[in-house]
Design an enzyme around this catalytic site. Sequence first.
Site: not given
Lengths: 209, 330
Positions: B57, B219
């Site tokens: 991320h 995700h």
Amino acid sequence: MDTKKILARIAAIAKKIEAEKDFLTQLDNEIGDGDHGINLSRGFKSVEEKLPTFADKDIGAILKGVGTQLVSTVGGASGPLYGTAFMKAGNVCKGKFELTAEDFAAALEAAVNGIKMRGKAVEGEKTMLDALCPAYKALKDGIDGGKNLIDALADGVDAAAKGVEYTKTIIATKGRASYLKERSLGHQDPGATSSLYMLQTALEVLREA
Amino acid sequence: MKKLINAVDAVEEQMILGLVKSAPDKLAKLDCGNVVVRAKKKSADKVALVSGGGSGHEPAHGGFVGAGMLDCAVAGAVFTSPTPDKIFEGIKAVATDAGVLCIVKNYTGDVLNFEMAIDMAGDEDIKVDHVVVNDDVAVQDSLYTTGRRGVAGTILVHKIAGAKAEEGASLEEVKAVAEKVIANVRTMGMAISPCTVPAAGKPGFELAEDEVEIGIGIHGEPGTHREKIATADEIAKTLLDKILADIDYKGREVVVMVNGMGATPLMELYIINNFVQDYLAAAGVKVYDTMVGNYMTSIEMAGFSLTLLRLDDELKKLYDAPADTPALKR
């Protein structure tokens, strides 16, 4: 079940998870984030490396060691859940070098309750509990009805397999699959599947004379 | 799989080492694992902030460690929560007399691992509390789900709670302002192409050439629905309408974040922002400030998320307070 069989079972779980790593990951891809097989394989690989250091320990210490290792290597939700399960099972096996059928049932019960507590979950939410809860009930019923550990555990494995099938028919309300609502229907839960593997390996190890 | 990496199992550590080497006078890595802390620990009378989550991320969360924001970020494997022992090491390393606030995104794994770590810290008499960020309006918050996911809005929690901690506020006060941000921040995302977790070697999902996933998580997990690709304006409108319907923004001042998912060119993010600004103006929402860029990514997923934070005077002041981190300076 003695310490040798417990160690053999842990090694067998590691082997099974490695063999099914891609399948578990694929199941998780469908309704989760696609890392269940990868995470469990990383965790059990590190458990396998630690196994020699457990060789002379009692069963409680072995299970606790496995749990601690899983918590510190798996990550995701399954690390704390399986880790807690093994640690709680270890607590009730403290000081034992051999488990009777009743001991085995008590350990499984403690493991299941540990998962319920840590995950704040119950049966019917499309999680590992949908394999483990019916498995525990079938095992306990078998033992209470006078069956030996192998036969009772065989009932438990059957119940867990049915539980995995059952997860295809229900909507997830816990974990990442819960966001999919009805889109989670038709998919089998990866956590319930890996739980089934762990029970299956226990039975296989017991059946090897 | 085509990636600029050296080895699948070295991805996380080399990424963290590279981040730290980009600001060696400001950041440090703990020896125990992929835990980033400030090179200089803050004074004992200020609350320390710890966050973390799976890798993949970037710049979240390590890129937000520094003055005015986080004290520590714990990175797990790609898209996998860090483990309790590492989080505990991070908490211990930055803990002050004023206490530690953990900022956790609402995923079962992150919550469980942080809870175990917080139990461990509590056992050692470290004053520690946590908040759970759940800004994603794409998924339903109900008794029948795990609750909304924590996504890009988390960065604004880091910013504002970090500023509050820097003022010397108590743990209770820092937690309260973090909760206030969480109550006022909403996000929704989408993707036009998937991402590949290095250890998996293939994309986590597939999208047809003309297909997009609306409401996707960070995700790559499925969102609300798939649809045929539309124009940037139409897609941005879909996301904004869902956000604007969730809490009342009319007549309020907001921070807008147009966040890239990793592989989206700035060109496209600016095209989206062009629409967002006009649409918000027409809807009677006043934009106080706008952030356009990659803040909370999903490896090489292409797509974007929109975040709106509703402001009051306190949040405005803290949002404007100085910050000096690799990924956000003010």
